[in-house]
Design an enzyme around this catalytic site. Structure first.
Site, PDB file in Angstrom:
ATOM      1  N   PHE A   1       0.754  -1.399  -0.049  1.00 38.69           N
ATOM      2  CA  PHE A   1      -0.025   0.046   0.050  1.00 38.69           C
ATOM      3  C   PHE A   1       0.787   1.181   0.020  1.00 38.69           C
ATOM      4  O   PHE A   1       1.772   1.400   0.943  1.00 38.69           O
ATOM      5  CB  PHE A   1      -0.830   0.131   1.184  1.00 38.69           C
ATOM      6  CG  PHE A   1      -1.941   1.027   1.058  1.00 38.69           C
ATOM      7  CD1 PHE A   1      -3.027   1.281   0.321  1.00 38.69           C
ATOM      8  CD2 PHE A   1      -1.689   2.378   1.832  1.00 38.69           C
ATOM      9  CE1 PHE A   1      -3.861   2.303   0.332  1.00 38.69           C
ATOM     10  CE2 PHE A   1      -2.307   3.615   1.628  1.00 38.69           C
ATOM     11  CZ  PHE A   1      -3.564   3.396   0.990  1.00 38.69           C
TER      12      PHE A   1
ATOM     13  N   ASP B   1       9.045   2.643   1.726  1.00 35.67           N
ATOM     14  CA  ASP B   1       7.977   3.133   2.299  1.00 35.67           C
ATOM     15  C   ASP B   1       7.908   2.794   3.732  1.00 35.67           C
ATOM     16  O   ASP B   1       7.373   1.985   4.141  1.00 35.67           O
ATOM     17  CB  ASP B   1       6.791   2.847   1.588  1.00 35.67           C
ATOM     18  CG  ASP B   1       5.443   3.558   1.899  1.00 35.67           C
ATOM     19  OD1 ASP B   1       5.594   4.089   3.040  1.00 35.67           O
ATOM     20  OD2 ASP B   1       4.459   3.469   1.262  1.00 35.67           O
TER      21      ASP B   1
ATOM     22  N   LYS C   1       2.536   9.495   8.629  1.00 35.55           N
ATOM     23  CA  LYS C   1       1.653   8.943   9.828  1.00 35.55           C
ATOM     24  C   LYS C   1       2.100   9.483  11.346  1.00 35.55           C
ATOM     25  O   LYS C   1       1.775  10.574  11.552  1.00 35.55           O
ATOM     26  CB  LYS C   1       1.630   7.584   9.752  1.00 35.55           C
ATOM     27  CG  LYS C   1       0.587   6.940   8.565  1.00 35.55           C
ATOM     28  CD  LYS C   1       0.140   5.482   8.938  1.00 35.55           C
ATOM     29  CE  LYS C   1      -1.328   5.379   7.779  1.00 35.55           C
ATOM     30  NZ  LYS C   1      -0.742   4.621   6.498  1.00 35.55           N
TER      31      LYS C   1
HETATM   32  C1  PLP Z   1      -0.907   4.917   5.159  1.00 34.40           C
HETATM   33  C2  PLP Z   1       0.278   4.752   4.205  1.00 34.40           C
HETATM   34  C3  PLP Z   1       0.336   5.396   3.051  1.00 34.40           C
HETATM   35  C4  PLP Z   1      -0.659   6.646   2.503  1.00 34.40           C
HETATM   36  O1  PLP Z   1      -0.581   7.679   3.558  1.00 34.40           O
HETATM   37  P1  PLP Z   1      -1.649   8.750   3.195  1.00 34.40           P
HETATM   38  O2  PLP Z   1      -1.453   9.714   4.298  1.00 34.40           O
HETATM   39  O3  PLP Z   1      -3.043   8.185   3.616  1.00 34.40           O
HETATM   40  O4  PLP Z   1      -1.468   9.346   2.032  1.00 34.40           O
HETATM   41  C5  PLP Z   1       1.092   5.261   2.375  1.00 34.40           C
HETATM   42  N1  PLP Z   1       2.083   3.901   2.558  1.00 34.40           N
HETATM   43  C6  PLP Z   1       1.921   3.229   3.612  1.00 34.40           C
HETATM   44  C7  PLP Z   1       2.675   2.152   3.888  1.00 34.40           C
HETATM   45  C8  PLP Z   1       0.820   3.497   4.427  1.00 34.40           C
HETATM   46  O5  PLP Z   1       0.612   2.743   5.596  1.00 34.40           O
END
Ligand code: PLP
Length: 394
Positions: A125, A211, A240
């Site tokens: 994701f 990420d 986050k």
């Molecule tokens: C939550 C998340 C995102 C997206 O972050 P947003 O602030 O919702 O755009 C991207 N990568 C990972 C691994 C995430 O957990």
């Protein structure tokens, strides 16, 4: 717009690991707004910093120098280097998706004409913008939004041979991976995988981009999840937990990689604005003072043992305080989440059969025990309801 199916609970205040709803009922928060409020709700250091900044200056744009942003970038660089300067540069954003957009654009700029493909993993994701949605290796999330932007390929997560086959250096500029697939169901990379990825990337002059939007900033028991393996990524994305609830993100890159960008290549009106950055400075300072990674390691080990002992739990995976509780076959995780909410515990299920535990890193052993007890009752209730339905059918 109907993009969510919100639970019928409205939270109106929070303190530490507790939330209070509009009826005055309190809840233990083991979701943290999806791994965001790592210091707990209403942390005094963050509250005071944001309040003070609110009375001083809200916004000026990135057309002017900011000592605050330089300081925060330096702190992020130090944490990426695990105490030593990592010698990188930072671009500030407002979200995880924007941090990954920055990484993808940087990778294309660095790769040059023709080398624009980013390889990511199935089950990953990376966000909801069109580019990060295509990087997200979940084809069901793509199907209503075709055509996807060109330049993304997916491989099985954890399969180094598959990655080896996909990394054609004549077109591929970067790999984008999570160290633990968070939204995919808290699935850790197999031991040694990230090291093998690093080696392939080095051999082919391909960027290794991680990420760490969900796994970063202490949650897995190290400042960054890649620090569990002895590797150095080229690009790291964050969001986050970075502002403990203020919307903010960051893309860090090795200086040589970052220098592929020239003025005008990328930008943002709000990214790095003073209010968000005041929250980041206070959040990171507090995390360092309390040694957030150590808290995640210690409470994570305890919470994991408690979760493993619950009847109906088949296994627990993840690291630190990012845990995926895998339920026995046939137990509906979304029903367990609903039952737990009734009983005053906030959880979620990122994937079928899995419950994610991501409490604030300041969670106490007593709060972990309380949450485990509620989870046990909730699983029992779901099993009882399922067997009484079977009884009616027979
Ligand atoms: C939550 C998340 C995102 C997206 O972050 P947003 O602030 O919702 O755009 C991207 N990568 C990972 C691994 C995430 O957990």
């Amino acid at each position: 717009m109907p993009t969510y199916r919100p639970a019928p609970v409205e939270f109106v205040s929070g303190e530490g690991c507790r939330l209070t709803d509009a009826n005055g009922k309190t809840y233990l928060d083991f979701l943290s707004g999806i791994a965001v409020t790592s210091l707990g709700h209403s942390h005094p250091a963050v509250r005071d910093a944001v309040s003070a900044q609110l009375g001083r200056l809200l916004h000026v744009s990135n057309l002017f120098h900011s000592g605050l942003n330089e300081e925060v970038a330096g702190t992020i660089d130090l944490l990426i280097g695990d105490g030593q300067p990592a010698e990188g540069k930072v671009f500030f954003t407002n979200s995880g998706a924007e941090s990954n957009e920055c990484a993808i654009k940087l990778a294309r700029r660095y790769g040059g004409p023709g080398r624009h493909v980013v390889v990511s993993a199935y089950g990953s994701f990376h966000g909801r913008t069109l580019a990060t949605l295509h990087a997200t290796g979940q084809p069901t999330k793509h199907e209503h939004f075709a055509p996807m932007p060109e330049g993304f390929r997916h491989v099985e997560y954890g399969d180094i041979q598959a990655l080896d086959r996909a990394l054609d250096a004549s077109v591929v500029t970067a790999v984008l991976l999570e160290c633990i697939e968070g939204e995919g169901g808290v699935i850790p990379a197999p031991p040694g995988y990230l090291g093998a990825v690093r080696k392939l990337c080095d051999e082919r002059n391909i960027l290794m981009m991680l990420d760490e939007v969900q796994t970063g900033l202490g949650r897995t028991g190290r400042w960054f999840a890649f620090q569990h393996e002895q590797i150095k990524p080229d690009v790291v994305t964050l969001a986050k937990a970075l502002g403990n609830g203020m919307p903010v993100g960051a893309c860090w890159a090795r200086a040589e990689v970052a220098s592929a960008f020239a003025p005008g290549d990328h930008g943002t009106t709000y990214g790095g604005q003073p209010l968000a950055m005041s929250a980041v400075r206070a959040t990171l300072k507090t995390m360092m003072e309390i040694d957030a990674p150590r808290l995640a390691r210690e409470q994570g080990a305890y919470l994991r043992r408690l979760a493993e002992a619950i009847p109906g739990v088949s296994s627990v995976r993840g690291a630190g305080l990012l845990l995926g509780v895998v339920l026995d076959e046939g137990i509906d995780a979304t029903k367990v989440v609903d039952e737990a909410l009734e009983r005053g515990l906030v959880l979620n299920s990122p994937a079928p059969g899995v419950i994610r535990l991501a409490p604030p890193l300041i969670v106490t052993p007593a709060e972990c025990s309380e949450a485990a007890a509620i989870m046990e009752l909730s699983i029992e209730a779901v099993q009882a309801a399922a067997s009484s339905r079977e009884g009616v059918g027979s």
